[in-house]
Design a protein around this motif. Structure first.
Motif, mmCIF file in Angstrom:
data_model
loop_
_atom_site.group_PDB
_atom_site.id
_atom_site.type_symbol
_atom_site.label_atom_id
_atom_site.label_comp_id
_atom_site.label_asym_id
_atom_site.label_seq_id
_atom_site.Cartn_x
_atom_site.Cartn_y
_atom_site.Cartn_z
ATOM 1 N N SER A 179 1.016 -1.202 -0.205
ATOM 2 C CA SER A 179 0.146 -0.008 -0.060
ATOM 3 C C SER A 179 0.759 1.157 0.028
ATOM 4 O O SER A 179 0.608 2.450 -0.529
ATOM 5 N N SER A 212 -8.776 5.819 -1.668
ATOM 6 C CA SER A 212 -7.987 4.712 -1.496
ATOM 7 C C SER A 212 -7.416 4.712 -0.139
ATOM 8 O O SER A 212 -7.477 3.524 0.619
ATOM 9 N N HIS A 215 -10.369 3.851 2.127
ATOM 10 C CA HIS A 215 -10.713 2.425 1.788
ATOM 11 C C HIS A 215 -10.021 1.300 2.716
ATOM 12 O O HIS A 215 -10.402 0.416 3.087
#
Length: 234
Positions: A179, A212, A215
């Motif tokens: 990530s 994002s 999320h």
């Protein structure tokens, strides 16, 4: 025989000591060395920084006003654990500010500012590549602050700095290399769009990037040793 003059020991600056504690705890939170829910024991912090508990209490009160610490009667101070609703509200406000910010930047950013952003992106990439978790976490958050500074709006920069500190308690996505790499790639795309003066694309990329981050929201209950978390990096 005349007595030798003695030199009084310099007094510590209480305000400076308070700010030092505030900065250390804030940095430890941003770099994921202090997790949500960690108990902040006054006496232990006083011992770490060699100050009185009064100074520590002042620092904790300031952090409480910044929404980074929660003070609970008869229980003490804890690193805040934001609710899901609060997390959504923080990211909603960030989206409002940052999408408008990159639109504005497309019309006013200078070549020198773009060069500074490119240099910052290189530091991000290097930190992600060497799996420097504290370093990449700090750099990925600083990217948003640097955009605000480039906009030349001191009020916006301060508002965003406050939101970013609160986001550090909420968005723990940067803990994984995957990530973190995704976030760094998105930063590059945003700067590329700003450099092209493409306001629509830059705004869309920023909105997608923040979505994002939201999320990937995950609250980690780990509570590391307080002394180890606040010890400055070598």
């Amino acid at each position: 025989m005349p007595q030798l003059a003695t030199t009084a020991a310099p007094r510590r600056n209480p305000a400076g000591a308070t700010e030092r504690i505030v900065e250390s705890i804030t940095t430890a939170i941003v770099e994921r060395r202090l997790m949500p829910g960690t108990k902040l024991v006054e006496q232990k912090i006083a011992d770490i920084f060699h100050v009185s508990r009064t100074i520590v209490r002042q620092a904790l009160n300031q952090l409480s006003r910044d929404h980074l610490v929660v003070l609970e009667p008869a229980r003490g101070a804890f690193v805040a654990t934001p609710s899901v609703d609060e997390a959504r509200q923080v990211f909603e406000v960030r989206a409002m500010l940052e999408v408008a910010m990159v639109r504005s930047l497309c019309a006013r950013i200078t070549d020198a500012q773009l060069a500074e952003l490119r240099a910052h992106l290189q530091q991000e990439q290097a930190a992600v590549a060497r799996t420097d978790v504290p370093g990449r976490t700090r750099l990925l958050a600083d990217f948003h602050s640097k955009l605000a500074q480039s906009a030349g709006n001191a009020v916006l920069a301060q508002l965003l700095a406050d939101l970013l500190r609160r986001s550090s308690l909420i968005a723990l996505m940067y803990q994984s290399a995957l990530s973190a790499g995704q976030s760094q790639t998105e930063h590059v795309q945003i700067v590329d769009a700003i450099a092209r003066r493409d306001a629509d694309v830059a705004a869309a990329l920023m909105a997608r990037h923040l979505a994002s981050v939201e999320h990937n929201l995950h609250l980690d209950p780990r509570t590391p040793d307080l002394a180890a978390a606040l010890r400055p990096a070598a």
